[in-house]
Write a protein that holds these residues in place. Structure first.
Motif, short mmCIF file in Angstrom:
data_model
loop_
_atom_site.label_atom_id
_atom_site.label_comp_id
_atom_site.label_asym_id
_atom_site.label_seq_id
_atom_site.Cartn_x
_atom_site.Cartn_y
_atom_site.Cartn_z
N ASP A 1 10.05 20.13 49.80
CA ASP A 1 9.45 21.47 49.93
C ASP A 1 9.18 21.79 51.40
OD1 ASP A 1 9.52 21.87 47.21
OD2 ASP A 1 7.45 21.22 46.89
N LEU A 2 8.67 20.81 52.14
CA LEU A 2 8.38 21.03 53.55
C LEU A 2 9.67 21.30 54.32
CD1 LEU A 2 6.44 20.89 56.02
CD2 LEU A 2 6.93 18.44 56.11
N PHE A 3 10.70 20.53 54.05
CA PHE A 3 11.94 20.67 54.81
C PHE A 3 12.61 22.01 54.52
CE2 PHE A 3 12.73 15.82 55.25
CZ PHE A 3 11.59 15.75 56.03
N ARG A 4 12.58 22.44 53.28
CA ARG A 4 13.20 23.73 52.96
C ARG A 4 12.44 24.87 53.65
NH1 ARG A 4 13.98 21.15 47.79
NH2 ARG A 4 16.22 20.80 47.46
N ALA A 5 11.13 24.72 53.76
CA ALA A 5 10.31 25.76 54.41
C ALA A 5 10.58 25.82 55.92
CB ALA A 5 8.83 25.50 54.15
N LEU A 6 10.90 24.68 56.53
CA LEU A 6 11.06 24.62 57.98
C LEU A 6 12.52 24.73 58.43
CD1 LEU A 6 8.60 21.69 58.87
CD2 LEU A 6 8.14 24.15 58.82
N SER A 7 13.46 24.63 57.51
CA SER A 7 14.86 24.54 57.91
C SER A 7 15.48 25.89 58.25
CB SER A 7 15.68 23.86 56.79
OG SER A 7 15.62 24.63 55.60
N LEU A 8 16.53 25.82 59.07
CA LEU A 8 17.33 26.99 59.40
C LEU A 8 18.57 27.01 58.53
CD1 LEU A 8 17.33 26.78 63.31
CD2 LEU A 8 15.96 28.32 61.90
#
Length: 449
Positions: free
Chosen positions: A222-229
């Motif tokens: 969840d964190l990575f999807r929120a921060l990813s480009l």
């Protein structure tokens, strides 16, 4: 007088126009120019000055990285990285590169590739055309690693830069508010950090604000999807892809059935690399390794006892083989791996040591299993308390694998084992700061021999 002013002006012009040297890079008086291509023999820190200090580390270059040597001073080379940055590196970690291919400097890179890399290095990327796969572009290598829920923490720990609590506190946590960044957070932008004094917690320095997010098992995807480009397949293909060589940091090799009969011996056949004294493993002077192993045994046996499993004992045979392998990783390689130097498997290697195995059977699918190996690295200041903290962090992430029954978690709770041995190698990185390589060898050994 005119001549003096003339030479002063010339000297100032040379200083101002000197290529590749920023104000942040220190040049000693005995600096000499040089020019050749070199390759790294192991993962190596490069620095802003030719000295080993805690605050002059620029980044870690992985083994095999190519640089151009521009100059030298004493034990140090002044090098140009592929990014065009310049840094200092100890000579002992570099060798002349025999390849005929020239170094691709920042001026010869394809403009589009360089521009793309400069934008995405240190970023999490969401592959929007391929079911939302997530990639991380490592800062030192500028290569991308696939991120999955099962492998994210082991991957990130392997790529992390160790950091003290004092330095970590200088990078503010992301809380939705924009705060001023400092020189440290700017320098570590996009990096993964391992809190070596705080149970090995992993942090990601988010490039947009240079603040840090903690990476945990329960928040990873969840964190990575929120921060990813978001990135297209075409753009992603321009970024070199890689994976960890030989499962570094901490890993486990699948087990294989034991032979029907195994010769017993009262001694362990070791190679010449087996250390014979404290100096051979760079052991910190005030650290008792028997206490370190006893601490691990106490922790693991408490878990096994609560699960109704037999407790483990420290075994002389497994201590010897684990010690041999820890020295090989730390002294000869500089990274963690299960790959044996002669190309043999881990089990073929251990079978040459004449260990008196027993065959045990369990109901969880590893029938006839007799041996396995875990490996890890971390950081310690050379005290028992600091080393115990490193072990706590390692044990913690092994237990984090419970949600998907990961291999390290299964190793801790495997019913076959009756013995374990730990091996160590200490690489001194600065005053009172060591990188520690550890090998664990678990097995079912005839305890009467």
């Amino acid at each position: 007088m005119k001549n003096s002013r003339f030479f002063i002006l010339i000297a100032l012009a040379i200083i101002i126009a000197w290529p590749g040297k920023s104000q942040a890079v220190l040049f000693p008086a005995d600096y000499q120019t040089n020019n050749f291509e070199a390759k790294y023999l192991e993962n190596t820190r490069v620095r802003t000055s030719p000295e080993i200090l805690a605050d002059n580390i620029m980044m870690i270059l992985p083994v095999g990285s190519i640089v151009q040597v521009l100059g030298e001073s004493g034990l140090w080379y002044y090098v140009e990285l592929k990014t065009g940055q310049t840094a200092w590196s100890m000579k002992e970690f570099l060798t002349n590169n025999d390849s005929s291919a020239p170094v691709q400097s920042s001026t010869t890179k394809a403009t589009s590739n360089f521009s793309l890399l400069s934008r995405v290095t240190g970023r999490l990327l969401l592959q929007v055309q391929q079911q939302g796969q997530i990639w991380y572009v490592d800062v030192p290598s500028q290569k991308r690693y696939l991120v999955t829920k099962e492998q994210a923490l082991p991957l990130f720990r392997a790529l992390s830069l160790g950091i003290s609590n004092t330095d970590l506190s200088r990078i503010f946590q992301c809380d939705g508010q924009v705060k001023p960044a400092n020189d440290l957070s700017n320098r570590l932008s996009g990096r993964l950090l391992l809190a070596v004094e705080d149970l090995g917690r992993v942090w990601y320095v988010y490039p947009d604000q240079n603040c840090r997010y903690e990476v945990r098992t329960d928040n990873i995807m969840d964190l990575f999807r929120a921060l990813s480009l978001g990135i297209t397949d075409n753009d992603l293909a321009q970024i070199p892809m890689t994976s960890l060589p030989g499962t570094p940091a901490v890993s486990v090799t699948p087990t294989t059935p034991a032979p029907a009969t195994t010769p017993a011996s009262s001694s362990v056949a070791l190679t010449s690399s087996q250390p014979t004294n404290i100096a051979d493993i760079n052991q910190p002077p005030n650290l008792n390794l028997a206490e370190v192993e006893a601490y691990w045994l106490q922790k693991v046996n408490a878990l096994r006892s609560a699960a109704g499993l037999r407790t483990l004992v420290s075994n002389k045979y497994l201590r010897a083989t684990a010690q041999e392998w820890a020295v090989y990783m730390g002294r000869d390689l500089g990274y963690c791996t299960h790959d044996r130097p002669d190309g043999s498997s881990m089990h073929k290697w251990i079978d040459t040591k004449n260990i008196p195995w027993t065959v045990r059977y369990s109901a969880d699918g590893w029938n006839s299993n007799y041996f396995t190996e875990n490996i890890a690295y971390g950081y310690t200041n050379g005290t028992l308390a600091s080393t115990q903290k490193m072990l706590d962090g390692t044990l913690g992430w092994m237990l984090d694998e419970a949600s998907y029954n990961g291999s390290h978690y299964r190793t801790l709770y495997h019913a076959d084992w009756n013995s374990v041995g730990m091996g160590f190698y200490f690489q001194k990185v600065s005053e009172n700061n060591y990188k520690i390589y550890i090998a664990w060898h678990y097995g079912s050994v005839d305890l009467g021999k």
